[in-house]
Design a protein around this motif. Structure first.
Motif, PDB file in Angstrom:
ATOM      1  N   LEU A  69     -56.359 -67.555 -29.573  1.00  0.00           N
ATOM      2  CA  LEU A  69     -57.212 -66.377 -30.131  1.00  0.00           C
ATOM      3  C   LEU A  69     -57.942 -65.990 -28.694  1.00  0.00           C
ATOM      4  O   LEU A  69     -58.171 -64.790 -28.427  1.00  0.00           O
ATOM      5  CB  LEU A  69     -58.402 -67.041 -31.046  1.00  0.00           C
ATOM      6  CG  LEU A  69     -59.398 -66.050 -31.549  1.00  0.00           C
ATOM      7  CD1 LEU A  69     -58.627 -64.829 -32.378  1.00  0.00           C
ATOM      8  CD2 LEU A  69     -60.025 -66.653 -32.549  1.00  0.00           C
ATOM      9  N   PHE A  72     -55.936 -63.611 -26.780  1.00  0.00           N
ATOM     10  CA  PHE A  72     -55.958 -62.264 -27.348  1.00  0.00           C
ATOM     11  C   PHE A  72     -57.089 -61.533 -26.954  1.00  0.00           C
ATOM     12  O   PHE A  72     -57.219 -60.213 -26.996  1.00  0.00           O
ATOM     13  CB  PHE A  72     -55.515 -62.393 -28.795  1.00  0.00           C
ATOM     14  CG  PHE A  72     -54.155 -62.868 -29.182  1.00  0.00           C
ATOM     15  CD1 PHE A  72     -52.973 -62.456 -28.381  1.00  0.00           C
ATOM     16  CD2 PHE A  72     -54.019 -63.159 -30.436  1.00  0.00           C
ATOM     17  CE1 PHE A  72     -51.951 -63.118 -28.470  1.00  0.00           C
ATOM     18  CE2 PHE A  72     -52.528 -63.968 -30.586  1.00  0.00           C
ATOM     19  CZ  PHE A  72     -51.535 -63.748 -29.796  1.00  0.00           C
TER      20      PHE A  72
ATOM     21  N   VAL B   2     -60.211 -73.204 -40.486  1.00  0.00           N
ATOM     22  CA  VAL B   2     -58.893 -73.150 -39.872  1.00  0.00           C
ATOM     23  C   VAL B   2     -58.221 -71.763 -40.184  1.00  0.00           C
ATOM     24  O   VAL B   2     -57.612 -71.045 -39.112  1.00  0.00           O
ATOM     25  CB  VAL B   2     -58.023 -74.180 -40.208  1.00  0.00           C
ATOM     26  CG1 VAL B   2     -56.710 -74.013 -39.593  1.00  0.00           C
ATOM     27  CG2 VAL B   2     -58.363 -75.478 -39.885  1.00  0.00           C
ATOM     28  N   VAL B   5     -59.294 -68.789 -37.935  1.00  0.00           N
ATOM     29  CA  VAL B   5     -58.824 -68.867 -36.562  1.00  0.00           C
ATOM     30  C   VAL B   5     -57.309 -68.028 -36.873  1.00  0.00           C
ATOM     31  O   VAL B   5     -57.257 -67.041 -35.984  1.00  0.00           O
ATOM     32  CB  VAL B   5     -58.540 -70.120 -35.984  1.00  0.00           C
ATOM     33  CG1 VAL B   5     -58.016 -70.139 -34.700  1.00  0.00           C
ATOM     34  CG2 VAL B   5     -60.072 -70.664 -35.857  1.00  0.00           C
ATOM     35  N   TYR B   6     -56.634 -68.535 -37.778  1.00  0.00           N
ATOM     36  CA  TYR B   6     -55.534 -67.845 -37.976  1.00  0.00           C
ATOM     37  C   TYR B   6     -55.623 -66.379 -38.446  1.00  0.00           C
ATOM     38  O   TYR B   6     -54.816 -65.457 -37.651  1.00  0.00           O
ATOM     39  CB  TYR B   6     -54.490 -68.518 -39.355  1.00  0.00           C
ATOM     40  CG  TYR B   6     -54.154 -69.894 -39.093  1.00  0.00           C
ATOM     41  CD1 TYR B   6     -54.013 -70.461 -37.907  1.00  0.00           C
ATOM     42  CD2 TYR B   6     -54.073 -70.628 -40.110  1.00  0.00           C
ATOM     43  CE1 TYR B   6     -53.748 -71.818 -37.694  1.00  0.00           C
ATOM     44  CE2 TYR B   6     -53.833 -72.280 -40.046  1.00  0.00           C
ATOM     45  CZ  TYR B   6     -53.721 -72.673 -38.739  1.00  0.00           C
ATOM     46  OH  TYR B   6     -53.550 -74.020 -38.857  1.00  0.00           O
ATOM     47  N   LEU B   8     -58.069 -64.332 -37.470  1.00  0.00           N
ATOM     48  CA  LEU B   8     -58.441 -63.827 -36.442  1.00  0.00           C
ATOM     49  C   LEU B   8     -57.444 -63.491 -35.217  1.00  0.00           C
ATOM     50  O   LEU B   8     -57.269 -62.373 -34.613  1.00  0.00           O
ATOM     51  CB  LEU B   8     -59.677 -64.497 -35.598  1.00  0.00           C
ATOM     52  CG  LEU B   8     -60.908 -64.351 -36.494  1.00  0.00           C
ATOM     53  CD1 LEU B   8     -62.109 -65.233 -35.941  1.00  0.00           C
ATOM     54  CD2 LEU B   8     -61.459 -62.832 -36.373  1.00  0.00           C
ATOM     55  N   CYS B   9     -56.386 -64.616 -34.990  1.00  0.00           N
ATOM     56  CA  CYS B   9     -55.352 -64.605 -34.251  1.00  0.00           C
ATOM     57  C   CYS B   9     -54.537 -63.094 -34.712  1.00  0.00           C
ATOM     58  O   CYS B   9     -54.157 -62.325 -33.741  1.00  0.00           O
ATOM     59  CB  CYS B   9     -54.549 -65.625 -34.253  1.00  0.00           C
ATOM     60  SG  CYS B   9     -54.994 -67.223 -33.393  1.00  0.00           S
ATOM     61  N   THR B  12     -56.759 -59.898 -33.996  1.00  0.00           N
ATOM     62  CA  THR B  12     -56.643 -59.624 -32.623  1.00  0.00           C
ATOM     63  C   THR B  12     -55.397 -59.208 -31.995  1.00  0.00           C
ATOM     64  O   THR B  12     -55.306 -58.162 -31.059  1.00  0.00           O
ATOM     65  CB  THR B  12     -57.323 -60.708 -31.677  1.00  0.00           C
ATOM     66  OG1 THR B  12     -56.641 -61.830 -32.036  1.00  0.00           O
ATOM     67  CG2 THR B  12     -58.946 -60.972 -31.946  1.00  0.00           C
ATOM     68  N   SER B  13     -54.244 -60.013 -32.252  1.00  0.00           N
ATOM     69  CA  SER B  13     -52.969 -59.351 -31.686  1.00  0.00           C
ATOM     70  C   SER B  13     -52.398 -58.008 -32.302  1.00  0.00           C
ATOM     71  O   SER B  13     -51.854 -57.257 -31.631  1.00  0.00           O
ATOM     72  CB  SER B  13     -51.934 -60.471 -32.071  1.00  0.00           C
ATOM     73  OG  SER B  13     -51.782 -60.474 -33.526  1.00  0.00           O
ATOM     74  N   ASN B  46     -47.796 -64.294 -35.579  1.00  0.00           N
ATOM     75  CA  ASN B  46     -49.172 -64.665 -36.226  1.00  0.00           C
ATOM     76  C   ASN B  46     -49.402 -64.448 -37.949  1.00  0.00           C
ATOM     77  O   ASN B  46     -49.841 -65.227 -38.361  1.00  0.00           O
ATOM     78  CB  ASN B  46     -50.275 -63.804 -35.518  1.00  0.00           C
ATOM     79  CG  ASN B  46     -50.513 -64.497 -34.448  1.00  0.00           C
ATOM     80  OD1 ASN B  46     -50.647 -65.887 -34.089  1.00  0.00           O
ATOM     81  ND2 ASN B  46     -50.616 -63.729 -33.285  1.00  0.00           N
ATOM     82  N   LEU B  49     -47.255 -67.068 -39.245  1.00  0.00           N
ATOM     83  CA  LEU B  49     -48.146 -68.376 -39.026  1.00  0.00           C
ATOM     84  C   LEU B  49     -49.119 -68.452 -40.135  1.00  0.00           C
ATOM     85  O   LEU B  49     -49.139 -69.451 -40.970  1.00  0.00           O
ATOM     86  CB  LEU B  49     -48.856 -68.349 -37.669  1.00  0.00           C
ATOM     87  CG  LEU B  49     -49.975 -69.536 -37.472  1.00  0.00           C
ATOM     88  CD1 LEU B  49     -49.308 -70.622 -36.942  1.00  0.00           C
ATOM     89  CD2 LEU B  49     -51.126 -69.022 -36.683  1.00  0.00           C
ATOM     90  N   LEU B  53     -48.492 -71.364 -42.910  1.00  0.00           N
ATOM     91  CA  LEU B  53     -49.611 -72.488 -43.114  1.00  0.00           C
ATOM     92  C   LEU B  53     -50.703 -72.512 -44.092  1.00  0.00           C
ATOM     93  O   LEU B  53     -51.290 -73.237 -44.748  1.00  0.00           O
ATOM     94  CB  LEU B  53     -50.405 -72.833 -41.587  1.00  0.00           C
ATOM     95  CG  LEU B  53     -49.405 -72.941 -40.539  1.00  0.00           C
ATOM     96  CD1 LEU B  53     -50.169 -73.356 -39.404  1.00  0.00           C
ATOM     97  CD2 LEU B  53     -48.620 -74.117 -40.708  1.00  0.00           C
ATOM     98  N   ALA B  62     -41.757 -72.735 -38.997  1.00  0.00           N
ATOM     99  CA  ALA B  62     -41.916 -72.899 -37.295  1.00  0.00           C
ATOM    100  C   ALA B  62     -41.163 -72.106 -36.494  1.00  0.00           C
ATOM    101  O   ALA B  62     -41.185 -71.707 -35.537  1.00  0.00           O
ATOM    102  CB  ALA B  62     -42.273 -74.187 -36.993  1.00  0.00           C
ATOM    103  N   ARG B  65     -41.594 -68.421 -36.505  1.00  0.00           N
ATOM    104  CA  ARG B  65     -42.623 -68.201 -35.922  1.00  0.00           C
ATOM    105  C   ARG B  65     -42.416 -68.242 -34.298  1.00  0.00           C
ATOM    106  O   ARG B  65     -42.906 -67.187 -33.623  1.00  0.00           O
ATOM    107  CB  ARG B  65     -43.802 -69.179 -36.125  1.00  0.00           C
ATOM    108  CG  ARG B  65     -44.816 -69.183 -37.067  1.00  0.00           C
ATOM    109  CD  ARG B  65     -45.825 -70.121 -37.125  1.00  0.00           C
ATOM    110  NE  ARG B  65     -45.501 -71.469 -38.050  1.00  0.00           N
ATOM    111  CZ  ARG B  65     -45.823 -72.506 -37.475  1.00  0.00           C
ATOM    112  NH1 ARG B  65     -46.577 -72.955 -36.548  1.00  0.00           N
ATOM    113  NH2 ARG B  65     -45.386 -73.419 -38.376  1.00  0.00           N
TER     114      ARG B  65
END
Lengths: 91, 85
Positions: A69, A72, B2, B5-6, B8-9, B12-13, B46, B49, B53, B62, B65
């Motif tokens: 994160l 990014f 958790v 975070v996934y 947000l990943c 953001t990507s 992502n 992902l 998960l 996996a 991914r």
């Protein structure tokens, strides 16, 4: 399992290679954008390295994604920073 | 936490993808195109992902991914080696 490890290894290598290219561009142009990109790809490389080394059930696994994160977010900051500097030059 | 975070990943990507490709459309700098394409694949990775998960934890995606991320990094490396020097 072997395939997963191989893919993760390739990702680590690929990210480090990209980071090196960006370091080269940064050294040639002194453009901060490239330095941020190099840092971000270094972070992504470590992300996949940690994922390859940790066990599937390891609780710390989730924290590794925070590193992704941050990488990014670094790219986003780099683009924002570049646009800001660009605008400053025009006006 | 958790899951956040996934998500947000993924977001953001996706934002990186949009900004890089928009930058390419404006400046036509090839490096931005390769970086943008790289982030398309990273965003797909992502999303897988999150699906793997959070939505269907019983499945193990996996390999998918990592494979999609590798396509992205490979695309960028191709661009860096053949196109941007």
């Amino acid at each position: 399992m072997v395939l997963k490890a191989m893919l993760n290894g390739a990702l680590v290598m690929g990210c480090l290679a990209c980071a090196l290219f960006f370091v080269r561009f940064w050294r040639a142009s002194r453009d901060r954008l490239f330095a941020f990109f190099a840092l971000a790809f270094l972070g992504m490389g470590f992300n996949w390295l940690a994922l390859a080394l940790l066990e599937v059930d390891d609780e710390r696994r989730h924290f590794v994604y925070v590193l992704r994160l941050i990488s990014f977010l670094l790219i986003l900051y780099a683009i924002w920073d570049k646009n800001r500097v660009g605008r400053g030059k025009v006006s | 936490m958790v899951e956040a975070v996934y998500i947000l990943c993924g977001l953001t990507s996706l934002a990186c993808t949009v900004l890089l490709l928009r930058g390419y459309r404006r400046t036509r700098a090839r490096l931005l195109l390769w970086s943008g394409l790289c982030f398309v694949a990273l965003a797909v990775s992502n999303v897988i992902l999150f699906v793997d998960l959070v939505l269907f934890p019983g499945r193990d995606l996996a390999v998918w991914r990592s494979a999609s991320a590798l396509v992205g990094i490979g695309t960028l490396l191709y661009g860096l080696i053949w196109d941007s020097a």
